[in-house]
Design an enzyme around this catalytic site. Sequence first.
Site, PDB file in Angstrom:
ATOM      1  N   TYR A 281       5.001  -4.212  72.454  1.00  0.00           N
ATOM      2  CA  TYR A 281       4.893  -2.842  71.958  1.00  0.00           C
ATOM      3  C   TYR A 281       3.476  -2.302  72.083  1.00  0.00           C
ATOM      4  O   TYR A 281       3.274  -1.099  72.160  1.00  0.00           O
ATOM      5  CB  TYR A 281       5.359  -2.771  70.498  1.00  0.00           C
ATOM      6  CG  TYR A 281       6.857  -2.786  70.377  1.00  0.00           C
ATOM      7  CD1 TYR A 281       7.588  -1.607  70.376  1.00  0.00           C
ATOM      8  CD2 TYR A 281       7.564  -3.992  70.318  1.00  0.00           C
ATOM      9  CE1 TYR A 281       8.964  -1.605  70.293  1.00  0.00           C
ATOM     10  CE2 TYR A 281       8.945  -4.004  70.233  1.00  0.00           C
ATOM     11  CZ  TYR A 281       9.645  -2.808  70.223  1.00  0.00           C
ATOM     12  OH  TYR A 281      11.011  -2.808  70.155  1.00  0.00           O
TER      13      TYR A 281
ATOM     14  N   CYS B 208       3.644  -4.788  61.399  1.00  0.00           N
ATOM     15  CA  CYS B 208       2.218  -4.911  61.063  1.00  0.00           C
ATOM     16  C   CYS B 208       1.893  -4.963  59.581  1.00  0.00           C
ATOM     17  O   CYS B 208       1.177  -5.861  59.141  1.00  0.00           O
ATOM     18  CB  CYS B 208       1.459  -3.756  61.698  1.00  0.00           C
ATOM     19  SG  CYS B 208       1.484  -3.821  63.496  1.00  0.00           S
TER      20      CYS B 208
END
Length: 480
Positions: free
Chosen positions: A30, A293
């Site tokens: 990503y 994250c």
Amino acid sequence: MSASSVSSRSINQVPVSTTIKSICCIGAGYVGGPTMAVIADRCPAVQVTVVDLNADRIAAWNDPDLSQLPVYEPGLDVVVGRARGRNLHFSTAVEEAIAAADLVFISVNTPTKTKGLGAGQASDLKWVEASARTVARAAQGHTIVVEKSTLPVRTAAVIQEILEAAEGRGEQKTFSMLSNPEFLAEGTAIPDLEAPDRVLIGGQDPEAIEALSAIYRQWVPAERILTTNLWSSELSKLTANAFLAQRISSINGIAALCEATGADVREVARAVGADSRIGAKFLQAGPGFGGSCFQKDILNLVYLCRHYGLEEVAAYWEQVVALNSWQQHRIARLVVTKLFGTVTGKRLAVLGFAFKADTNDTRESPAIQICQDLLEEGAQLVIVDPKVSEAQITKDLGQGSLGDVNPGGWQMASSAAEAAAGADAVLLLTEWAEFGALDWDGIAAVMRQPAWLFDARALLDPEIFHSANATIKLWMIGKG
Ligand code: NAD
Ligand code: UDX
């Protein structure tokens, strides 16, 4: 490793050409894919090769049909379409690309460790270490090695030690080490990369810093390129994510208080965010933050604080994650309570499974925990998401049917109306724009009454919703 044990000899002092002609990025995920696509697009004179051990992923990046790229990001297909084959390449030939590169980005995954020392909190650095060893082996001449992955502070020292061991073997290779964390958010990766708030470069070698800055200066104004030492750069990334996540847990906590008191969290967020010292962004209450994250990076920060004996600081940040999990369980419990205390055997339509809109990513999506809780209660879920595949949901939730013991199970539907047919409730879990423009009268007509809509994203305007139809009861996050 202590600061004094970080070498300041050749690794940081070898003169380099400030002109980068060839870049290799290890990790076509990503971050690696979109970031390198934008670099290649903006620097046509630089050859950019993105490498990965995952051959399927590389094949998808090379698919002539740009709708089949492995990462869904608005605008990514256009950027890849412009640069691919010209100066943007995707390959599994990792060592070959490293050997040809003046600069290597390490952009591999750094998930939370699941076992061993630091399990549940520390980042698993095995992919970073493997990448550093591959670079040490395959690099030729002078190579600038750049941490792009999000890493615990002082990881650069580990990478440096591995690279120095290669230098020490007397081969004709030298390295400079930089940290250049990525701040893009999924769903807006292309605009974030094309017009970043800042680019952060940490390091000790001015020539290497200049070489990387020169790449970014092709499209980023010079005043937006910040330079720091390595450790500040590494820690800034963890801190930025911790601050962003902290705001979400803060507003989600207040959302629960709003529901209990008759306040409306959207009004509170507007009033609070109008204070220029606080600012309006990241005050959207919801089902809790997801994504690969925030949780991982805060847990990593917690681990680091404990490592350095800062227990109170660790406990402070740990609470941000604890509140996030609580919020997800709270929403699932609330659905059960509103549906007369049981969802066993009931059909519930789930709108959205991605962790946010405009991405196909489901990592740590709040929808996973909420669905799991409802499946345990025996619900029959019918899930719709514009970009998430059935195969991905199977990975996240397991097989559709839970078997004889538990009547719970899930299946996919291709539209909200199909999912809602015969359902007792609709749960809006991801804020895809199309869910904000549904024909609720049509949906009400096919639901079982009494019917509920649980808007966990506060996507709808309650006044418009209520005036348009009276037959669905609405619960909205932070309003009740
Ligand atoms: P990802 O899992 O999507 O991609 C990582 C890729 O690295 C995988 O395709 C994997 O096969 C590959 N890889 C692992 N080890 C390798 C090796 N030794 N050689 C070649 N390839 C290897 O991960 P991602 O979401 O792109 O995140 C990468 C890093 O960037 C992480 O540290 C993450 O915390 C950070 N980050 C992520 C985001 C985000 O929005 N996803 C934003 C900023 C920073
Ligand atoms: C985040 C950071 O924003 C980015 O800078 C970093 O590089 C990677 O981590 P990302 O996880 O892709 O990016 O998306 P983000 O927009 O930050 O959203 C994270 C989660 O928080 C999503 O689940 C989102 O729905 C949620 N969120 C975000 C809220 O619930 N409320 C908000 O106000 C903002």
